[in-house]
Write an enzyme that holds these catalytic residues in place. Structure first.
Site, PDB file in Angstrom:
ATOM      1  N   SER A 115       0.869  -1.176   0.000  1.00  9.23           N
ATOM      2  CA  SER A 115       0.000   0.000   0.000  1.00  9.23           C
ATOM      3  C   SER A 115       0.900   1.219   0.000  1.00  9.23           C
ATOM      4  O   SER A 115       2.079   1.133   0.374  1.00  9.23           O
ATOM      5  CB  SER A 115      -0.877   0.000   1.262  1.00  9.23           C
ATOM      6  N   TYR A 128      -2.242  -0.716  10.718  1.00 13.77           N
ATOM      7  CA  TYR A 128      -2.216  -0.961   9.275  1.00 13.77           C
ATOM      8  C   TYR A 128      -0.895  -0.487   8.676  1.00 13.77           C
ATOM      9  O   TYR A 128      -0.254  -1.216   7.903  1.00 13.77           O
ATOM     10  CB  TYR A 128      -3.386  -0.243   8.607  1.00 13.77           C
TER      11      TYR A 128
END
Length: 239
Positions: A115, A128
């Site tokens: 990501s 995350y």
């Protein structure tokens, strides 16, 4: 286009979104695909049988991931353990099991869907962000350890990350809908307003675009592209 006839690919988190798009791109190129996702016990047993029949993977795509937006002050141990378990530990275990066989055969591709949050941080995403930074770092280690495996002729063994920014998947729909409400339900204006905070192109990516990049990384000509993290983020991480 890469010809993956005779190759076997295992794509985690591949029943929808980016994972499904990657699986489709590899399948179109001729690969046998083992998909993975949340399933009933019966579906899980069938998936395991499929994997055993397919054999050892030549291509591993780690896409499965979860996210919860929460501040450090409000995060708890269960949230941390769940996100790290799926996003980081899952990647570790699939890689450690798949890479030795790839090295023996002289060809292998590991593509970890990280990501932009494996390269830059955002507030309220500590677990995350930690998991995705971990995936990027771990992928570099694996790339180094297997860099000399195989040859140019066999295609070698490579480990890379793809780092998507805003991508048209179900996971962003709640945020899009919330922004669209400010513009009388106009979805396009809601997306533009959401993206302008981070993604300079003010354009989302389609999952198929990630799939095509993953497919290119599987091409033997990419034998020296390893240890990289490739952003698909409209210059988000260029800032």
């Amino acid at each position: 286009m890469s010809d993956l006839s005779g190759r076997t690919a295992f794509v985690t988190g591949s029943v929808q979104g980016i994972g499904l798009a990657v699986a489709k791109a590899l399948a179109v190129a001729g690969a046998r695909i083992a998909v993975h996702g949340l399933a009933s016990p019966g579906q899980a047993e069938e998936a395991v049988a499929t994997l055993k029949a397919a054999g050892a993977p030549d291509i591993l795509v780690n896409n499965a991931g979860i996210q919860k937006t929460v501040s450090l002050a409000e995060a708890d141990a269960d949230t941390w353990d769940a996100i790290i378990g799926v996003n980081l530990s899952g990647v570790f275990h699939t890689m450690r099991l798949a890479l030795p066989g790839m090295a023996e055969r002289g060809f292998g591709r590991v593509i970890n869907i990280a990501s932009v949050h494996g390269l830059v941080a955002s507030v309220n995403k500590a677990p995350y962000v930690a998991s995705k930074f971990g995936v990027v770092g771990m992928s570099k280690v694996a790339a180094l350890e297997y860099a000399a495996a195989g040859t140019k002729a066999t295609g070698g063994v490579t480990v890379n990350c793809i780092a998507p920014g805003w991508t048209e998947t179900a996971i962003i729909e709640p945020q899009v809908a919330a922004r669209a409400e400010h513009f009388g339900g106009d979805r396009d204006k809601g997306i533009a307003d959401l993206l302008k905070e981070k993604q300079p192109s003010i354009r989302t990516s389609d999952p198929s675009e990630i799939g095509e990049l993953a497919l290119w990384l599987c091409n033997p000509v990419a034998h020296n592209v390893t240890g990289t993290t490739i952003p698909v983020d409209g210059s988000w991480t260029a800032q």
